[in-house]
Design a protein around this motif. Sequence first.
Motif, mmCIF file in Angstrom:
data_model
loop_
_atom_site.group_PDB
_atom_site.id
_atom_site.type_symbol
_atom_site.label_atom_id
_atom_site.label_comp_id
_atom_site.label_asym_id
_atom_site.label_seq_id
_atom_site.Cartn_x
_atom_site.Cartn_y
_atom_site.Cartn_z
ATOM 1 N N ARG A 110 -17.721 40.793 71.445
ATOM 2 C CA ARG A 110 -17.268 41.184 72.788
ATOM 3 C C ARG A 110 -17.208 39.964 73.708
ATOM 4 N NH1 ARG A 110 -20.898 46.658 73.055
ATOM 5 N NH2 ARG A 110 -19.343 48.051 72.119
ATOM 6 N N LYS A 111 -18.215 39.114 73.626
ATOM 7 C CA LYS A 111 -18.245 37.921 74.480
ATOM 8 C C LYS A 111 -17.129 36.950 74.116
ATOM 9 C CE LYS A 111 -19.961 35.559 77.817
ATOM 10 N NZ LYS A 111 -19.949 36.087 79.183
ATOM 11 N N VAL A 112 -16.911 36.756 72.827
ATOM 12 C CA VAL A 112 -15.859 35.842 72.383
ATOM 13 C C VAL A 112 -14.481 36.384 72.769
ATOM 14 C CG1 VAL A 112 -14.743 34.879 70.327
ATOM 15 C CG2 VAL A 112 -17.231 34.714 70.599
ATOM 16 N N LEU A 113 -14.287 37.682 72.684
ATOM 17 C CA LEU A 113 -13.017 38.273 73.111
ATOM 18 C C LEU A 113 -12.796 38.064 74.615
ATOM 19 C CD1 LEU A 113 -12.894 41.585 71.069
ATOM 20 C CD2 LEU A 113 -11.215 39.737 71.003
ATOM 21 N N GLU A 114 -13.836 38.294 75.382
ATOM 22 C CA GLU A 114 -13.739 38.054 76.830
ATOM 23 C C GLU A 114 -13.322 36.609 77.098
ATOM 24 O OE1 GLU A 114 -17.003 37.234 80.224
ATOM 25 O OE2 GLU A 114 -17.249 39.154 79.191
ATOM 26 N N GLN A 115 -13.964 35.693 76.416
ATOM 27 C CA GLN A 115 -13.670 34.258 76.558
ATOM 28 C C GLN A 115 -12.228 33.959 76.130
ATOM 29 O OE1 GLN A 115 -15.849 32.249 77.871
ATOM 30 N NE2 GLN A 115 -15.389 30.200 77.220
ATOM 31 N N ALA A 116 -11.775 34.614 75.070
ATOM 32 C CA ALA A 116 -10.412 34.391 74.573
ATOM 33 C C ALA A 116 -9.376 34.722 75.636
ATOM 34 C CB ALA A 116 -10.165 35.238 73.326
ATOM 35 N N PHE A 117 -9.591 35.838 76.322
ATOM 36 C CA PHE A 117 -8.612 36.288 77.315
ATOM 37 C C PHE A 117 -8.757 35.571 78.659
ATOM 38 C CE2 PHE A 117 -9.024 40.333 74.694
ATOM 39 C CZ PHE A 117 -7.897 40.064 73.930
ATOM 40 N N THR A 118 -9.988 35.320 79.084
ATOM 41 C CA THR A 118 -10.182 34.745 80.422
ATOM 42 C C THR A 118 -10.141 33.221 80.449
ATOM 43 O OG1 THR A 118 -12.599 34.770 80.219
ATOM 44 C CG2 THR A 118 -11.553 36.714 81.219
#
Length: 186
Positions: free
Chosen positions: A113-121
């Motif tokens: 979840r954290k890596v996905l957030e980082q990917a998009f933001t």
Amino acid sequence: MILETERLWLKPYAADMADSIYAVIKKREIADTMLMIPHPYPRQQLDSWLDYVQKSFDIGQSFEYAVFTKDQPARYIGNCGLVAVSKAHHSGEIGYFIDPAEWGQGYATEACRKVLEQAFTEHGLNRVFGRCLARNPASRRVLEKAGMAFEGRFKQEFFMDGAYEDIDYLARLKQDAGMPKQDTPF
């Protein structure tokens, strides 16, 4: 840059982590559930992999993190990150593994979840996909709990340990993550 979740620290890889990483990555259970990790895992291969991961991070081709729990911050428990980042297509693949001693604790989902957030933001990606062995429903659940949707199964895509393996593909779009489309920083 160190990423933080409720229970985890996700840190960029460093050469002084090699022994801790090897203690986890050499386990047969890791190779049995991963597409690209051999068993036995040669110790000398780890040093070149660490060098590759660090260089790829520096040039923006991948962003892999070493995963540690906050209650045992010196104990390496796995990997989570973006690989095969395409600046041209604003996409990448998420990959992860967790020490079998820690399976079932929700750490992979939390890290994803954290890596996905980082990917998009932070990285301006529009699409992130993940893949797992079809015979590994726990890994598919990790991707689903992280908000990814099943896209399809590639029949007999990989040949591993003398058998063909079906691979499930899941993905998440930036718009599905509740984030507005915007210009990419690339």
